[in-house]
Every structure is written in C-alpha cells, then in structure tokens.
Design an enzyme around this catalytic site. Structure first.
Site, PDB file in Angstrom:
ATOM      1  N   GLY A  74       4.270  -1.506   0.028  1.00 26.34           N
ATOM      2  CA  GLY A  74       3.580  -0.462  -0.720  1.00 26.34           C
ATOM      3  C   GLY A  74       4.030   0.892  -0.231  1.00 26.34           C
ATOM      4  O   GLY A  74       3.216   1.736   0.168  1.00 26.34           O
ATOM      5  N   GLU A  97       7.727  -1.588  -3.342  1.00 27.67           N
ATOM      6  CA  GLU A  97       6.771  -0.853  -4.181  1.00 27.67           C
ATOM      7  C   GLU A  97       6.708  -1.521  -5.544  1.00 27.67           C
ATOM      8  O   GLU A  97       7.735  -1.825  -6.141  1.00 27.67           O
ATOM      9  CB  GLU A  97       7.207   0.605  -4.309  1.00 27.67           C
ATOM     10  CG  GLU A  97       6.374   1.437  -5.259  1.00 27.67           C
ATOM     11  CD  GLU A  97       4.906   1.480  -4.878  1.00 27.67           C
ATOM     12  OE1 GLU A  97       4.081   1.163  -5.769  1.00 27.67           O
ATOM     13  OE2 GLU A  97       4.579   1.807  -3.718  1.00 27.67           O
ATOM     14  N   ALA A 140       4.864  -7.715  -2.910  1.00 29.24           N
ATOM     15  CA  ALA A 140       4.919  -8.351  -1.596  1.00 29.24           C
ATOM     16  C   ALA A 140       3.890  -9.458  -1.435  1.00 29.24           C
ATOM     17  O   ALA A 140       4.088 -10.381  -0.644  1.00 29.24           O
ATOM     18  CB  ALA A 140       4.723  -7.300  -0.504  1.00 29.24           C
ATOM     19  N   LEU A 159       0.457   1.077   5.185  1.00 30.68           N
ATOM     20  CA  LEU A 159      -0.072   2.421   5.382  1.00 30.68           C
ATOM     21  C   LEU A 159      -0.897   2.865   4.182  1.00 30.68           C
ATOM     22  O   LEU A 159      -0.397   2.945   3.063  1.00 30.68           O
ATOM     23  CB  LEU A 159       1.075   3.405   5.609  1.00 30.68           C
ATOM     24  CG  LEU A 159       2.127   3.014   6.660  1.00 30.68           C
ATOM     25  CD1 LEU A 159       3.092   4.168   6.897  1.00 30.68           C
ATOM     26  CD2 LEU A 159       1.493   2.558   7.960  1.00 30.68           C
ATOM     27  N   ASP A 162      -4.345   0.131  -0.922  1.00 28.42           N
ATOM     28  CA  ASP A 162      -5.462   0.186  -1.864  1.00 28.42           C
ATOM     29  C   ASP A 162      -6.669  -0.491  -1.231  1.00 28.42           C
ATOM     30  O   ASP A 162      -6.605  -1.657  -0.854  1.00 28.42           O
ATOM     31  CB  ASP A 162      -5.065  -0.531  -3.157  1.00 28.42           C
ATOM     32  CG  ASP A 162      -6.075  -0.326  -4.275  1.00 28.42           C
ATOM     33  OD1 ASP A 162      -7.239   0.027  -3.978  1.00 28.42           O
ATOM     34  OD2 ASP A 162      -5.711  -0.530  -5.447  1.00 28.42           O
ATOM     35  N   THR A 240       3.356   9.979   5.294  1.00 27.07           N
ATOM     36  CA  THR A 240       3.102   9.530   3.925  1.00 27.07           C
ATOM     37  C   THR A 240       2.313  10.561   3.122  1.00 27.07           C
ATOM     38  O   THR A 240       1.635  11.432   3.674  1.00 27.07           O
ATOM     39  CB  THR A 240       2.320   8.208   3.921  1.00 27.07           C
ATOM     40  OG1 THR A 240       1.009   8.446   4.459  1.00 27.07           O
ATOM     41  CG2 THR A 240       3.022   7.145   4.745  1.00 27.07           C
ATOM     42  N   GLU A 241       2.397  10.427   1.807  1.00 23.79           N
ATOM     43  CA  GLU A 241       1.633  11.315   0.929  1.00 23.79           C
ATOM     44  C   GLU A 241       0.135  11.174   1.182  1.00 23.79           C
ATOM     45  O   GLU A 241      -0.606  12.168   1.234  1.00 23.79           O
ATOM     46  CB  GLU A 241       1.949  10.988  -0.534  1.00 23.79           C
ATOM     47  CG  GLU A 241       3.365  11.322  -0.957  1.00 23.79           C
ATOM     48  CD  GLU A 241       3.607  12.817  -1.002  1.00 23.79           C
ATOM     49  OE1 GLU A 241       2.718  13.549  -1.471  1.00 23.79           O
ATOM     50  OE2 GLU A 241       4.678  13.253  -0.546  1.00 23.79           O
TER      51      GLU A 241
END
Length: 267
Positions: A74, A97, A140, A159, A162, A240-241
C-alpha cells in the site's frame, strides 16, 4: 555591464527543471481507499521465478540476480520508497499499490527521478539513483507470494493502512492471522516488519496480532536504532503523505515493529 557567468553545469537539471519533469498529483485523482475484496482486473505472475526483475523493473541491475528485499505494501504516492532508494542504493525496493492512478503516479515519479538524476553529475546522487526502486499494481492481500519467494524480504512496511473502522470491515485489515502466515513466509529470519498508524485502535489490533503470531517478536525502536536502522525509522515516521498530514494536524503516530524469528526460538 559584464554578464554573470553561469556556474552550474548546463547538463545538470536545476530545481525548476526537476519540478517540471516530476508528475503532479492533481493529474492522478483517485479514491483514498480501495476494496481489497473487489475484482480489480489485476495481472499478476504465477510465481516469483517467472518475474524478470531486471528487464521489467530494475534494468541497472541486469545480470546481478538480485530480487526485491524491501516491500512497501500500500505504498501510496511512493514517499517511503523515494526516501529510502538513495540511502540503500544496492537494495532493490518494490512498492505495491492497488489503485490505478496512484500506481501510475509512482511509476511516472520514478521515471522522472531516474531521468533527472542520470545527468546530475555534480549532485550527491549517483548516476544510477532511483534505479533500485519500482512499483507494481497489485493486491498484496491476495497475491503477495506470487511476487516474493520464501525468505526473500528483509523489510516489510505497512504505513498508515486503511483502518476499516467498522467491525464488519475488520476482515479487510492488512494485518490478520491468515495474512501473517504469508508475511512470515516471505520474510527472512531477522527481517523487520514496520507498522505505523495514527489510529490507536488499529495500532492495538496490528500489535496484538503480530505479538500473538509465533514467528514474530516485538522489537523496540531504541534497539532498532542501535542496530543502524535509524534512517529507515525516520522515513517510516515522516516520508509518506499520510505521515506528513498527521504532522500538519499535530496528531500522534503509533509505531510497532516486529522481527521475523526462527521457528525454534519461540514456544
């Protein structure tokens, strides 16, 4: 008045050029999450040995026989991968992803970084910077063993996954007893699973399931930093975002790391 001489090598892209080449997220709109149980019409290899990693993902490593050692499940917009790639230039890294547009963004981002860094002769980056990182569109939860052979990974990252808040959605969480068996299969003994989230309930869920699984044992952050994994941990926290969003909102991050152990070490 004499013209000021250019001190920068003409072949070296300046920051403006690099920003022009890099993809912009506004052109890759996508939902924040995807249902892992839906049919996403994915192409996937029948087995890891059927993947030509050099030809399809890491051409600079042709002839080395290397396969990915770091996997970011992810991977989102690829922040972790892009941060770690120059720090571990000889380690192959793969992002996974499920979302179409997000995967395309990461692919385009890697292509642009490879192009700009290849001519940055005066940069601290090597001519092969970012050649060790790639991405695949994959689920995955269903196909991880199709990409990675037994004991092939040294680092596995989850990381800000969800959280699937509703109880009936917990089966879709990326950490579960069934999936942990697959993660243990692809992880080499001594390898580290990194998890981080800003949701305390999800942190407790992931930690309790990993702690209960016989092939993983908890390892604290201080120990990992003493082992030289500080750069990885720093990237896990900040690259990460989602991690940056949590910082902007002054939220809290919950880290849990686990080491893959030999089967004989735990009763």
């Amino acid at each position: 008045m004499a013209k000021r001489k250019r001190t920068q090598n003409a072949s070296v892209p300046d920051e403006r050029t690099q920003n022009t080449l890099l993809p912009q997220k506004k052109h890759y709109r996508q939902r924040a999450h995807a249902n892992p149980f839906s049919d996403h019409t994915l192409d996937y290899p029948s087995a890891p040995e059927h993947i030509d990693w050099a030809a399809d993902h890491f051409p600079a490593f042709s002839g080395t026989g290397k396969t990915p050692e770091f996997a970011d499940v992810g991977c989102g917009f690829g922040g972790l991968l892009i941060t770690l790639a120059p720090l571990f230039p000889d380690t192959l890294m793969l992002g996974m992803e499920i979302r179409v547009q997000v995967t395309q963004y990461v692919q385009d981002r890697i292509t642009a970084l490879r192009a700009t860094s290849s001519v940055a002769s005066t940069s601290t980056l090597t001519p092969t910077a970012y050649q060790n990182v790639s991405v695949v569109r994959a689920n995955a939860m269903k196909f991880l063993p199709n990409y990675f052979s037994k004991h092939s990974l040294s680092s596995l990252f989850f990381l800000f996954p969800d959280p699937h808040f509703k109880s009936r959605k917990h089966k879709a969480r990326i950490i579960s007893p069934t999936l942990l068996a697959e993660y243990a299969y692809v992880m080499r003994p001594g390898g580290i699973v990194y998890t981080i989230t800003d949701v305390r309930d999800l942190h407790d869920w992931m930690r309790s399931h990993l702690d209960a699984f016989p092939l993983f044992e908890s390892v604290d952050e201080e120990t990992l930093r003493l082992e030289g994994k500080g750069p990885i941990l720093d990237a896990v926290y900040t690259s990460t975002e989602e991690g940056k969003k949590v910082e902007r909102n002054k939220g809290e991050k919950w880290l849990a790391c686990f080491r893959r152990i030999e089967a004989t070490r735990r009763n």
